[in-house]
Design an enzyme around this catalytic site. Sequence first.
Site, PDB file in Angstrom:
ATOM      1  N   GLU A  90       0.810  -1.204   0.000  1.00  0.00           N
ATOM      2  CA  GLU A  90       0.000   0.000   0.000  1.00  0.00           C
ATOM      3  C   GLU A  90       0.848   1.260   0.000  1.00  0.00           C
ATOM      4  O   GLU A  90       1.991   1.276   0.459  1.00  0.00           O
ATOM      5  CB  GLU A  90      -0.949  -0.010   1.195  1.00  0.00           C
ATOM      6  CG  GLU A  90      -0.248  -0.149   2.520  1.00  0.00           C
ATOM      7  CD  GLU A  90      -1.221  -0.453   3.658  1.00  0.00           C
ATOM      8  OE1 GLU A  90      -2.040  -1.390   3.506  1.00  0.00           O
ATOM      9  OE2 GLU A  90      -1.165   0.236   4.664  1.00  0.00           O
ATOM     10  N   CYS A 103       3.326   8.368   1.048  1.00  0.00           N
ATOM     11  CA  CYS A 103       3.917   7.446   2.009  1.00  0.00           C
ATOM     12  C   CYS A 103       4.203   6.131   1.277  1.00  0.00           C
ATOM     13  O   CYS A 103       3.297   5.494   0.750  1.00  0.00           O
ATOM     14  CB  CYS A 103       2.932   7.242   3.158  1.00  0.00           C
ATOM     15  SG  CYS A 103       3.514   6.088   4.384  1.00  0.00           S
ATOM     16  N   CYS A 110       6.879  -7.021   7.805  1.00  0.00           N
ATOM     17  CA  CYS A 110       7.974  -6.361   8.526  1.00  0.00           C
ATOM     18  C   CYS A 110       8.430  -7.253   9.668  1.00  0.00           C
ATOM     19  O   CYS A 110       7.609  -7.741  10.444  1.00  0.00           O
ATOM     20  CB  CYS A 110       7.520  -5.012   9.074  1.00  0.00           C
ATOM     21  SG  CYS A 110       8.833  -4.130   9.952  1.00  0.00           S
ATOM     22  N   CYS A 114       6.648  -4.621  15.829  1.00  0.00           N
ATOM     23  CA  CYS A 114       6.273  -3.761  16.963  1.00  0.00           C
ATOM     24  C   CYS A 114       4.870  -4.151  17.427  1.00  0.00           C
ATOM     25  O   CYS A 114       4.014  -4.499  16.604  1.00  0.00           O
ATOM     26  CB  CYS A 114       6.332  -2.293  16.558  1.00  0.00           C
ATOM     27  SG  CYS A 114       7.991  -1.836  16.002  1.00  0.00           S
ATOM     28  N   CYS A 117       1.667  -2.315  15.797  1.00  0.00           N
ATOM     29  CA  CYS A 117       1.653  -1.969  14.379  1.00  0.00           C
ATOM     30  C   CYS A 117       1.075  -3.084  13.508  1.00  0.00           C
ATOM     31  O   CYS A 117       1.518  -4.235  13.587  1.00  0.00           O
ATOM     32  CB  CYS A 117       3.075  -1.645  13.921  1.00  0.00           C
ATOM     33  SG  CYS A 117       3.203  -1.352  12.148  1.00  0.00           S
ATOM     34  N   GLY A 157       7.037  -1.880   6.457  1.00  0.00           N
ATOM     35  CA  GLY A 157       8.436  -2.297   6.340  1.00  0.00           C
ATOM     36  C   GLY A 157       9.391  -1.398   7.084  1.00  0.00           C
ATOM     37  O   GLY A 157       9.055  -0.272   7.459  1.00  0.00           O
ATOM     38  N   GLU A 158      10.588  -1.929   7.319  1.00  0.00           N
ATOM     39  CA  GLU A 158      11.650  -1.160   7.979  1.00  0.00           C
ATOM     40  C   GLU A 158      12.662  -0.761   6.894  1.00  0.00           C
ATOM     41  O   GLU A 158      13.409  -1.620   6.402  1.00  0.00           O
ATOM     42  CB  GLU A 158      12.292  -2.016   9.078  1.00  0.00           C
ATOM     43  CG  GLU A 158      13.579  -1.464   9.657  1.00  0.00           C
ATOM     44  CD  GLU A 158      13.521   0.019  10.025  1.00  0.00           C
ATOM     45  OE1 GLU A 158      12.611   0.432  10.761  1.00  0.00           O
ATOM     46  OE2 GLU A 158      14.395   0.771   9.556  1.00  0.00           O
ATOM     47  N   SER A 189      11.981   7.011   7.792  1.00  0.00           N
ATOM     48  CA  SER A 189      11.695   6.724   9.201  1.00  0.00           C
ATOM     49  C   SER A 189      12.212   5.335   9.563  1.00  0.00           C
ATOM     50  O   SER A 189      11.989   4.372   8.840  1.00  0.00           O
ATOM     51  CB  SER A 189      10.180   6.782   9.425  1.00  0.00           C
ATOM     52  OG  SER A 189       9.862   6.396  10.740  1.00  0.00           O
ATOM     53  N   SER A 212      11.536   6.335  15.157  1.00  0.00           N
ATOM     54  CA  SER A 212      10.358   5.917  15.910  1.00  0.00           C
ATOM     55  C   SER A 212      10.797   5.601  17.340  1.00  0.00           C
ATOM     56  O   SER A 212      11.300   4.517  17.615  1.00  0.00           O
ATOM     57  CB  SER A 212       9.729   4.680  15.255  1.00  0.00           C
ATOM     58  OG  SER A 212       9.202   5.032  14.006  1.00  0.00           O
ATOM     59  N   LEU A 213      10.604   6.565  18.225  1.00  0.00           N
ATOM     60  CA  LEU A 213      11.096   6.414  19.601  1.00  0.00           C
ATOM     61  C   LEU A 213      10.002   5.803  20.487  1.00  0.00           C
ATOM     62  O   LEU A 213      10.202   4.762  21.101  1.00  0.00           O
ATOM     63  CB  LEU A 213      11.553   7.782  20.125  1.00  0.00           C
ATOM     64  CG  LEU A 213      12.418   7.768  21.371  1.00  0.00           C
ATOM     65  CD1 LEU A 213      13.694   6.966  21.171  1.00  0.00           C
ATOM     66  CD2 LEU A 213      12.754   9.198  21.816  1.00  0.00           C
ATOM     67  N   HIS A 214       8.871   6.495  20.577  1.00  0.00           N
ATOM     68  CA  HIS A 214       7.648   5.975  21.206  1.00  0.00           C
ATOM     69  C   HIS A 214       7.735   5.717  22.706  1.00  0.00           C
ATOM     70  O   HIS A 214       6.749   5.252  23.302  1.00  0.00           O
ATOM     71  CB  HIS A 214       7.143   4.687  20.528  1.00  0.00           C
ATOM     72  CG  HIS A 214       6.910   4.818  19.060  1.00  0.00           C
ATOM     73  ND1 HIS A 214       6.444   5.961  18.461  1.00  0.00           N
ATOM     74  CD2 HIS A 214       7.095   3.935  18.037  1.00  0.00           C
ATOM     75  CE1 HIS A 214       6.351   5.782  17.153  1.00  0.00           C
ATOM     76  NE2 HIS A 214       6.747   4.564  16.874  1.00  0.00           N
ATOM     77  N   ASN A 288      -3.690   5.062  15.646  1.00  0.00           N
ATOM     78  CA  ASN A 288      -4.782   4.526  14.844  1.00  0.00           C
ATOM     79  C   ASN A 288      -5.041   3.111  15.340  1.00  0.00           C
ATOM     80  O   ASN A 288      -4.227   2.218  15.081  1.00  0.00           O
ATOM     81  CB  ASN A 288      -4.317   4.438  13.385  1.00  0.00           C
ATOM     82  CG  ASN A 288      -5.099   5.344  12.496  1.00  0.00           C
ATOM     83  OD1 ASN A 288      -6.324   5.404  12.580  1.00  0.00           O
ATOM     84  ND2 ASN A 288      -4.392   6.053  11.645  1.00  0.00           N
ATOM     85  N   CYS A 331      -0.276   2.488   8.983  1.00  0.00           N
ATOM     86  CA  CYS A 331       0.546   1.625   8.147  1.00  0.00           C
ATOM     87  C   CYS A 331       0.124   0.158   8.229  1.00  0.00           C
ATOM     88  O   CYS A 331      -0.090  -0.396   9.284  1.00  0.00           O
ATOM     89  CB  CYS A 331       2.021   1.905   8.414  1.00  0.00           C
ATOM     90  SG  CYS A 331       2.985   1.032   9.554  1.00  0.00           S
TER      91      CYS A 331
HETATM   92  N1  SAH Z   1       9.410   0.867  10.040  1.00  0.00           N
HETATM   93  C1  SAH Z   1       9.628   2.255  10.073  1.00  0.00           C
HETATM   94  C2  SAH Z   1       8.783   3.028   9.072  1.00  0.00           C
HETATM   95  C3  SAH Z   1       7.382   2.556   8.875  1.00  0.00           C
HETATM   96  S1  SAH Z   1       6.284   2.817  10.235  1.00  0.00           S
HETATM   97  C4  SAH Z   1       9.409   2.788  11.478  1.00  0.00           C
HETATM   98  O1  SAH Z   1       8.922   2.056  12.311  1.00  0.00           O
HETATM   99  O2  SAH Z   1       9.784   3.926  11.709  1.00  0.00           O
HETATM  100  C5  SAH Z   1       6.013   4.573  10.171  1.00  0.00           C
HETATM  101  C6  SAH Z   1       5.497   5.176  11.451  1.00  0.00           C
HETATM  102  O3  SAH Z   1       4.127   4.795  11.667  1.00  0.00           O
HETATM  103  C7  SAH Z   1       6.278   4.728  12.664  1.00  0.00           C
HETATM  104  O4  SAH Z   1       6.609   5.828  13.489  1.00  0.00           O
HETATM  105  C8  SAH Z   1       5.282   3.801  13.327  1.00  0.00           C
HETATM  106  O5  SAH Z   1       5.560   3.662  14.675  1.00  0.00           O
HETATM  107  C9  SAH Z   1       3.956   4.462  13.029  1.00  0.00           C
HETATM  108  N2  SAH Z   1       2.797   3.596  13.217  1.00  0.00           N
HETATM  109  C10 SAH Z   1       2.711   2.269  13.049  1.00  0.00           C
HETATM  110  N3  SAH Z   1       1.467   1.825  13.341  1.00  0.00           N
HETATM  111  C11 SAH Z   1       0.743   2.901  13.701  1.00  0.00           C
HETATM  112  C12 SAH Z   1      -0.608   3.091  14.121  1.00  0.00           C
HETATM  113  N4  SAH Z   1      -1.461   2.069  14.212  1.00  0.00           N
HETATM  114  N5  SAH Z   1      -1.020   4.346  14.428  1.00  0.00           N
HETATM  115  C13 SAH Z   1      -0.163   5.391  14.321  1.00  0.00           C
HETATM  116  N6  SAH Z   1       1.127   5.281  13.923  1.00  0.00           N
HETATM  117  C14 SAH Z   1       1.583   4.045  13.613  1.00  0.00           C
HETATM  118 FE1  SF4 Z   2       7.792  -2.466  11.212  1.00  0.00          FE
HETATM  119 FE2  SF4 Z   2       7.780   0.211  11.594  1.00  0.00          FE
HETATM  120 FE3  SF4 Z   2       5.550  -1.268  11.980  1.00  0.00          FE
HETATM  121 FE4  SF4 Z   2       7.573  -1.489  13.680  1.00  0.00          FE
HETATM  122  S1  SF4 Z   2       6.337   0.361  13.319  1.00  0.00           S
HETATM  123  S2  SF4 Z   2       6.394  -3.210  12.801  1.00  0.00           S
HETATM  124  S3  SF4 Z   2       9.315  -1.262  12.328  1.00  0.00           S
HETATM  125  S4  SF4 Z   2       6.608  -0.946  10.057  1.00  0.00           S
END
Ligand code: SAH
Ligand code: SF4
Length: 345
Positions: A90, A103, A110, A114, A117, A157-158, A189, A212-214, A288, A331
Site C-alpha cells: 500500500e 507514504c 515487517c 512492533c 503496528c 516495512g523497515e 523513518s 520511531s522512539l515511542h 490509529n 501503516c
Molecule cells: N518501520 C519504520 C517506518 C514505517 S512505520 C518505522 O517504524 O519507523 C512509520 C510510522 O508509523 C512509525 O513511526 C510507526 O511507529 C507508526 N505507526 C505504526 N502503526 C501505527 C498506528 N497504528 N497508528 C499510528 N502510527 C503508527
Molecule cells: Fe515495522 Fe515500523 Fe511497523 Fe515497527 S512500526 S512493525 S518497524 S513498520
Amino acid sequence: MKNLYNETLKSLEKHLVGAGFKAFNARQVFNWIYRHKETDFDKMLNLSIKLRAYLKGTFCLEQLELFHKQVASDQTKKYLFKLADDHLIEAVLMQHDYGKSLCVTTQVGCNIGCSFCASGLEKKVRNLTVAEMVMQIVGVEAVEAERVSHIVIMGTGEPFDNYDNVMGFIDIANCPHGFEIGARHITVSTSGIVPKIDAFAERKTQVNLAISLHAPNDQVRSKLMKINDVYPIDALLDSVRRYVDKTNRRVTFEYILLSGVNDQISHANALSDKIRGINAYVNLIRYNPVLEFHYRPSKEDDAQAFHQQLLKRGINATLRKERGSDIDAACGQLRTKVKNKGNTL
Ligand code: SAH
Ligand code: SF4
C-alpha cells in the site's frame, strides 16, 4: 528482462557506457521516463534507433497493478498495488497546503514486529526492489495526473532493513533527471537500526531522518518494540547524536501516544530529560487503533497535557491532527484487512 525503474542515473550510465553508448544517453532516458512519463521506448524519438532497440531488448518498464483505491473525507488517498508475484502493498497520498506527500512501502511485511503496528502482524516476506518503490510514485502520479512533491518512507516495512534498495530509491526520487524531489522533501523513518543510522549519516545528504522512539526508557520501549532489546534507547540516542554531529540536520522523534502506556506526565518528564540537548523535535502521533491489539489512543486531555509538558520543559514538539483514519490509513491496515478476506474487498 530487467526493470528500468531499478536503475539509478549512475548505474544506467555505467550500464550504457559498458554497452557502447554514451553517458548522456542515460540522462536522456531518465528525462523520458521520469519527466515525460514515457513507457514506450519507440516513442523516445531523440534516441538513436540502435539505442531504442537495445533498451527494448534489455529493459522493461512494467507498472504496478492498481488493485484498489480508497479516498478519506480529508482527501487522503490510499492505494493498494499488486506486485508481479501477487503480493499486495500500500501507498498513501496525503494532501497538504505545501503539496502532495506520498507514504511509500519498502517491504512485504515487517520483521521488527512492533506490538502496536498492523504491518508487523506479518513477518517479512521479502524486500521491495528499487523499481517496486519507484513504481509506487509512477503509479500514483499516473492515477492522479498530478505530481508527488514530498516522499515519506513510512509505509509497511523497515527501510533500514532494506537499506541499499531504499538508498537507490531515494537517489532516483531526488535526481534532477528523475522525480526531482528535493532532499528536504524526503523523509525516511526507522525503528532504530543503529549501524544503518551511522551509514546514513556518512551519506551526508539533506534527506530528513525520523526515529520511531515511542518511549522514554528501555522498560516501556522494549514492550512496544522488540528491536529495543538489540539497540537499547541509549545506544540509539548516541547514534542520533553522531548523526546530528555529522550532518548538522535536525531529526524527528516519532512518539505515538498510547493511553496509559507512555502518555503520562512522568513519561513526558523522562522523555525530555532523555533527549535534552539533541537537535530534534518530537512529533506526537495519535494512535490509529488496530483490531488485533489492545492499545488505545490517548485521551485528548492527556495528549494535550503531554504536549504542553514537553513544551514547558523546553522540548520542541507538535501534536498532529489525525489523518485518514476512516480509510485504515495507519501503516499496514488496509493490506491486512484485504489479506484476511482472501485478497478481496
Ligand atoms: N518501520 C519504520 C517506518 C514505517 S512505520 C518505522 O517504524 O519507523 C512509520 C510510522 O508509523 C512509525 O513511526 C510507526 O511507529 C507508526 N505507526 C505504526 N502503526 C501505527 C498506528 N497504528 N497508528 C499510528 N502510527 C503508527
Ligand atoms: Fe515495522 Fe515500523 Fe511497523 Fe515497527 S512500526 S512493525 S518497524 S513498520
